[in-house]
Write a protein that holds these residues in place. Sequence first.
Motif, PDB file in Angstrom:
ATOM      1  N   ASP A 123       0.810  -1.219   0.000  1.00 37.08           N
ATOM      2  CA  ASP A 123       0.000   0.000   0.000  1.00 37.08           C
ATOM      3  C   ASP A 123       0.849   1.278   0.000  1.00 37.08           C
ATOM      4  O   ASP A 123       0.324   2.373  -0.047  1.00 37.08           O
ATOM      5  N   ASN A 124       2.177   1.142   0.036  1.00 37.88           N
ATOM      6  CA  ASN A 124       3.074   2.298   0.002  1.00 37.88           C
ATOM      7  C   ASN A 124       3.160   2.799  -1.436  1.00 37.88           C
ATOM      8  O   ASN A 124       3.610   2.092  -2.329  1.00 37.88           O
ATOM      9  N   GLU A 125       2.724   4.028  -1.677  1.00 38.90           N
ATOM     10  CA  GLU A 125       2.688   4.612  -3.024  1.00 38.90           C
ATOM     11  C   GLU A 125       3.971   5.347  -3.395  1.00 38.90           C
ATOM     12  O   GLU A 125       4.087   5.866  -4.505  1.00 38.90           O
ATOM     13  N   GLU A 126       4.954   5.409  -2.501  1.00 42.09           N
ATOM     14  CA  GLU A 126       6.170   6.178  -2.745  1.00 42.09           C
ATOM     15  C   GLU A 126       6.994   5.553  -3.873  1.00 42.09           C
ATOM     16  O   GLU A 126       7.210   4.343  -3.910  1.00 42.09           O
ATOM     17  N   THR A 127       7.432   6.393  -4.811  1.00 39.19           N
ATOM     18  CA  THR A 127       8.271   5.930  -5.916  1.00 39.19           C
ATOM     19  C   THR A 127       9.630   6.617  -5.841  1.00 39.19           C
ATOM     20  O   THR A 127       9.777   7.691  -5.248  1.00 39.19           O
ATOM     21  N   TYR A 128      10.609   6.001  -6.484  1.00 39.74           N
ATOM     22  CA  TYR A 128      11.984   6.481  -6.474  1.00 39.74           C
ATOM     23  C   TYR A 128      12.512   6.530  -7.899  1.00 39.74           C
ATOM     24  O   TYR A 128      11.881   6.043  -8.831  1.00 39.74           O
ATOM     25  N   CYS A 129      13.707   7.069  -8.044  1.00 45.77           N
ATOM     26  CA  CYS A 129      14.419   7.073  -9.314  1.00 45.77           C
ATOM     27  C   CYS A 129      15.505   6.004  -9.244  1.00 45.77           C
ATOM     28  O   CYS A 129      16.061   5.748  -8.167  1.00 45.77           O
ATOM     29  N   ILE A 130      15.825   5.400 -10.385  1.00 46.61           N
ATOM     30  CA  ILE A 130      16.902   4.409 -10.439  1.00 46.61           C
ATOM     31  C   ILE A 130      17.404   4.324 -11.876  1.00 46.61           C
ATOM     32  O   ILE A 130      16.632   4.489 -12.827  1.00 46.61           O
ATOM     33  N   LEU A 131      18.718   4.128 -12.042  1.00 48.44           N
ATOM     34  CA  LEU A 131      19.309   3.936 -13.367  1.00 48.44           C
ATOM     35  C   LEU A 131      19.467   2.448 -13.619  1.00 48.44           C
ATOM     36  O   LEU A 131      19.854   1.695 -12.724  1.00 48.44           O
ATOM     37  N   TYR A 132      19.179   2.033 -14.858  1.00 50.68           N
ATOM     38  CA  TYR A 132      19.347   0.628 -15.202  1.00 50.68           C
ATOM     39  C   TYR A 132      19.752   0.479 -16.659  1.00 50.68           C
ATOM     40  O   TYR A 132      19.633   1.393 -17.462  1.00 50.68           O
ATOM     41  N   MET A 133      20.256  -0.702 -16.971  1.00 45.13           N
ATOM     42  CA  MET A 133      20.542  -1.088 -18.352  1.00 45.13           C
ATOM     43  C   MET A 133      19.976  -2.483 -18.546  1.00 45.13           C
ATOM     44  O   MET A 133      19.531  -3.123 -17.593  1.00 45.13           O
ATOM     45  N   LEU A 134      19.979  -2.929 -19.773  1.00 50.75           N
ATOM     46  CA  LEU A 134      19.494  -4.272 -20.063  1.00 50.75           C
ATOM     47  C   LEU A 134      20.686  -5.194 -20.254  1.00 50.75           C
ATOM     48  O   LEU A 134      21.569  -4.917 -21.067  1.00 50.75           O
ATOM     49  N   GLY A 135      20.698  -6.281 -19.486  1.00 47.68           N
ATOM     50  CA  GLY A 135      21.766  -7.264 -19.581  1.00 47.68           C
ATOM     51  C   GLY A 135      21.365  -8.400 -20.507  1.00 47.68           C
ATOM     52  O   GLY A 135      20.532  -8.237 -21.399  1.00 47.68           O
ATOM     53  N   LYS A 136      21.943  -9.560 -20.250  1.00 44.25           N
ATOM     54  CA  LYS A 136      21.644 -10.742 -21.063  1.00 44.25           C
ATOM     55  C   LYS A 136      20.161 -11.053 -21.006  1.00 44.25           C
ATOM     56  O   LYS A 136      19.531 -10.920 -19.959  1.00 44.25           O
ATOM     57  N   ASN A 137      19.622 -11.451 -22.139  1.00 42.79           N
ATOM     58  CA  ASN A 137      18.195 -11.777 -22.264  1.00 42.79           C
ATOM     59  C   ASN A 137      17.291 -10.626 -21.835  1.00 42.79           C
ATOM     60  O   ASN A 137      16.210 -10.846 -21.303  1.00 42.79           O
ATOM     61  N   ASP A 138      17.771  -9.392 -22.024  1.00 42.78           N
ATOM     62  CA  ASP A 138      17.013  -8.181 -21.680  1.00 42.78           C
ATOM     63  C   ASP A 138      16.646  -8.101 -20.200  1.00 42.78           C
ATOM     64  O   ASP A 138      15.657  -7.462 -19.826  1.00 42.78           O
ATOM     65  N   LEU A 153      21.998  -0.105 -11.952  1.00 36.95           N
ATOM     66  CA  LEU A 153      23.344   0.430 -11.754  1.00 36.95           C
ATOM     67  C   LEU A 153      23.437   1.262 -10.487  1.00 36.95           C
ATOM     68  O   LEU A 153      24.523   1.439  -9.945  1.00 36.95           O
ATOM     69  N   THR A 154      22.315   1.801 -10.052  1.00 39.78           N
ATOM     70  CA  THR A 154      22.319   2.674  -8.875  1.00 39.78           C
ATOM     71  C   THR A 154      21.386   2.127  -7.809  1.00 39.78           C
ATOM     72  O   THR A 154      20.571   1.240  -8.061  1.00 39.78           O
ATOM     73  N   LEU A 155      21.525   2.691  -6.646  1.00 37.28           N
ATOM     74  CA  LEU A 155      20.560   2.467  -5.589  1.00 37.28           C
ATOM     75  C   LEU A 155      19.360   3.353  -5.887  1.00 37.28           C
ATOM     76  O   LEU A 155      19.502   4.379  -6.564  1.00 37.28           O
TER      77      LEU A 155
END
Length: 185
Positions: free
Chosen positions: A53-68, A73-75
């Motif tokens: 029920d927690n609606e809080e959202t965050y930012c995060i950096l990512y990339m696609l690895g093997k098999n997408d 990359l970040t916390l």
Amino acid sequence: TTTTTQQQQQQQQHGSSHDGNLQVGWYHETTQGKSPLPVYLDVSYRIPEQAPDNEETYCILYMLGKNDKVVHLTLPWSSDFVQGMSVGDYIDHCAKHDAAATDTTKYLFRHTFQAKQFSMLEDRAAWEDGDIPRGMMPRDVPPVAGSLAFFDSVSVPHEVTPLAFGNATRLALAGWFHQEVATFL
């Protein structure tokens, strides 16, 4: 002349967005001859361990690895951390700090090596210093009457310089292709 830059071998499977998240940088793997991978910013990331029920959202950096598979990359971080600077400047600042940090003094990236291999999509500081950013190849596209230069202005940083001579008129046409993106709460 219009000066454009093009990431070496930048044609990736997903391009400048993935799952509604915009590409903000590149991950340069250490393997010789391997193309850099796009890095995306998810601005509506939910921490899996949070209560449902927690609606809080965050930012995060990512990339696609093997098999997408998504590789973070970040916390996760709150957009409140940005505090008056642009998100791009915040990410760039943290990447530079974390690339030189020990594992106990990092700001944002999960691992020091990931910060070292990350670069922003557009390295404005390098351009301002007169340097060519890592992985970029400048191209001059001269204005030719009756010609059209067509490119993705999100993934290709560009500059239009003043006409050097004559009273010719230069016209520009810009358009946007929209796709469904993450919703903001």
